[in-house]
Enzyme design. Sequence first.
Site, mmCIF file in Angstrom:
data_model
loop_
_atom_site.group_PDB
_atom_site.id
_atom_site.type_symbol
_atom_site.label_atom_id
_atom_site.label_comp_id
_atom_site.label_asym_id
_atom_site.label_seq_id
_atom_site.Cartn_x
_atom_site.Cartn_y
_atom_site.Cartn_z
ATOM 1 N N GLY A 16 30.612 32.100 -12.743
ATOM 2 C CA GLY A 16 30.500 30.974 -13.668
ATOM 3 C C GLY A 16 30.383 31.455 -15.101
ATOM 4 C CG ASN A 71 24.866 25.800 22.817
ATOM 5 O OD1 ASN A 71 24.277 25.480 23.833
ATOM 6 N ND2 ASN A 71 24.239 25.991 21.670
ATOM 7 C CG PHE A 72 25.447 27.721 29.040
ATOM 8 C CD1 PHE A 72 24.081 27.947 29.068
ATOM 9 C CD2 PHE A 72 25.941 26.564 29.642
ATOM 10 C CE1 PHE A 72 23.220 27.047 29.691
ATOM 11 C CE2 PHE A 72 25.090 25.659 30.262
ATOM 12 C CZ PHE A 72 23.726 25.900 30.285
ATOM 13 C CG ASN A 92 17.459 24.784 40.899
ATOM 14 O OD1 ASN A 92 18.176 25.593 40.294
ATOM 15 N ND2 ASN A 92 16.766 25.105 41.974
ATOM 16 N NE ARG A 129 29.365 34.284 34.426
ATOM 17 C CZ ARG A 129 29.592 34.600 33.140
ATOM 18 N NH1 ARG A 129 30.800 34.959 32.739
ATOM 19 N NH2 ARG A 129 28.615 34.566 32.263
ATOM 20 C CG ASP A 167 22.365 28.219 15.296
ATOM 21 O OD1 ASP A 167 23.303 28.499 16.049
ATOM 22 O OD2 ASP A 167 21.275 28.806 15.344
ATOM 23 C CB ALA A 190 27.625 34.749 18.167
#
Lengths: 406, 406
Positions: free
Chosen positions: A235, A97-98, A74, A105, A170, A139
């Site tokens: 191509g 990765n917050f 917690n 903070r 990701d 994002a």
Amino acid sequence: MSGENCLAGLRILDLSQFEAGPSCTEALAWMGADVVKIENPKVGDPGRTAGRTDANDALYFLQYNANKRSLAVNLKNPRGLELVKALAATADVMIENFAPGAIERLGLGYEVIRAINPAIIYCQVKGFGAGSPYENNLAFDMIAQACGGLMSITGEEDGPPCKPGATIGDTGTGMLMAISILGAYVRRLRTGQGEHLQVAMQDAILHYIRNAFAYMDRTDGKAAPRAGSRTVGGGNPPIGVYPCKGGGPNDYVYIYTSAANPEHWNRLLKVMGREDLIDDPRYATPVARTEHRAEVDRIVSEWTIRHDKHTAMHLVGSATIPAGAVLDTREIAEDPTFRQRGIRQTMKHPAVGDYVMSGWPVRFSGQAPAITAAPLLGEHGEQVLSEWLSYDAARISELKGNGVVG
Amino acid sequence: MSGENCLAGLRILDLSQFEAGPSCTEALAWMGADVVKIENPKVGDPGRTAGRTDANDALYFLQYNANKRSLAVNLKNPRGLELVKALAATADVMIENFAPGAIERLGLGYEVIRAINPAIIYCQVKGFGAGSPYENNLAFDMIAQACGGLMSITGEEDGPPCKPGATIGDTGTGMLMAISILGAYVRRLRTGQGEHLQVAMQDAILHYIRNAFAYMDRTDGKAAPRAGSRTVGGGNPPIGVYPCKGGGPNDYVYIYTSAANPEHWNRLLKVMGREDLIDDPRYATPVARTEHRAEVDRIVSEWTIRHDKHTAMHLVGSATIPAGAVLDTREIAEDPTFRQRGIRQTMKHPAVGDYVMSGWPVRFSGQAPAITAAPLLGEHGEQVLSEWLSYDAARISELKGNGVVG
């Protein structure tokens, strides 16, 4: 043993969630790193519920969290924060990765952690980089794909931008961070030096579309366009998907005749029984075929439509011309060779049951690393607190009783 | 110094070409590995000529070969082969991605090299894995994307399969190999153990589309379909690209309202000045919006079309809703913040001149590793033979005179 012991002893304190961070730490876990997920005791990594259709952990979660351990803490409890700092003091790597600013903070920003453990490799994944005009924006994978240029070069020539089905924003980002972590770790083994690693998902996309930038630079400097199933710049034909017998959404074969290998076209004419066109000036060179693209595509399609995609791939591929059937996820799942080769393995999960999924596709001495189950929320609390911090049963019990750990 | 010294002392003997292998070794070179390309003295890596419009090395080649050295060796000369074996004896890593069977026919297969250097990490990239029905087939990026399932889930719902603009089959595979090399190298530093690493491009694609497999598994088991600009499975609207003012091919903004965050929709209604629709039962829940997808998309499009994509991204993003303008390669190239942040850097190339390209996007202590020039063919022959093998000038001169090295 096939790679699972490579990173034995490497401790990763993993505060990441969803996919960009977890895909990174999972790659390291497959090679033996001790990855401890720090999760919210109530719901855990929000990836546990993404797309879920029952009460178990989501299949999405299983993909990105194999071979890890979970400790529920917690972080709104000051003692929980102190516990994470104690873990950070003994970790080699910490990753998060917050949303922008959140970890600072919480009181777990880089400067705080470095003061506790100067040798730590502290890793941050964000949507946009510090200094970008969007650095405070949220994002997800698709936002990175839009803002990183990838969607502008994916889709039909005359259609809207498409999102590739792969999560390059990701997992693509996660892989670049994994490489960087191991690079920094190799240096640390030599020098004891810590590091602060940061990657933005938008920036990571650029790494995967460098051919589009090269194409832009060597033509008129205009933006690289979309090219359907062809390569950037188009191509030279034949190139792309051609329709096969069956008429289903994926009844296509990809055929690629390289400009670097003029024999590909002649070989293809023989496969198609169109020796009459060998040396035909309309098609004899890549430039000529580009001028007659529609006709070339029609000639090839007239042949491919008479074969199913597997036969077409076999016939063209056997003639040493690059060719590939467009396989769908079901066809891949049903191909037994992926399981025989260890590319897809069974995860034995205590709640979900046996689940067949894709693992790490690189083979070490012929074997892919073994998949073990993604952790249940808080499953390894006692283990981790005992092993990393030498806490005894009474102390762990007190932490649980007071809601510091789940 | 920002990461460039991480892998100091790591010697990589690089026989790879085009992109899957070179992207891997370039990532390691950016972190300081000593990567020596072994190239054919006549034409070098065929990537040097790919898409080339003048006599210089192709821009394609520059993308994947920064920070490396080049040694031109004639492998058809028995003394050239012996030279490569001498280099392999002193290398930490050797990598190749020739066509199936070619390296073994050259006499430089794993068993041969292991006998010379049991601690070497020997790496092979192929299109298809050993044991696959296609193991002898040629493959390029697009063939891997077709056969790995990625094209089946990319494109419009009712259109043919598309090829993503990113080279996941090539660079995507290269990144997985780079992680594996560093994992094996960490173990080697501890134990002295060598390794044989193998990856197939088809298998690597599976790693990047795991969400599609999870979607298939949790629905009816049918193949995951294409979904245009939406996520696999379609997500819940609004999701995808919406047209913006300007009408150009990339005048779109991506808007994503997460099912996990019901506030996204209400916030978007406020941004659009459509507070009248808050609590409207037709749109109040993700399920309801999915049932009214066309109407939802129309409501959003009516608003987006009145704004340019940057304004739309700003307005939606500022309301803490994930949003992203569809940027093209030119717009990215012209955004100065990519250069300010070191994500794009100038390569000072002796033949091409100053060339701005994308580098390694992960920042070490705030800085991306510095780009140095891709090597000219054979540029570092003397250096490498002197440093790796302690050859003197007379010996090197003799090898050159006899055509063993270029």
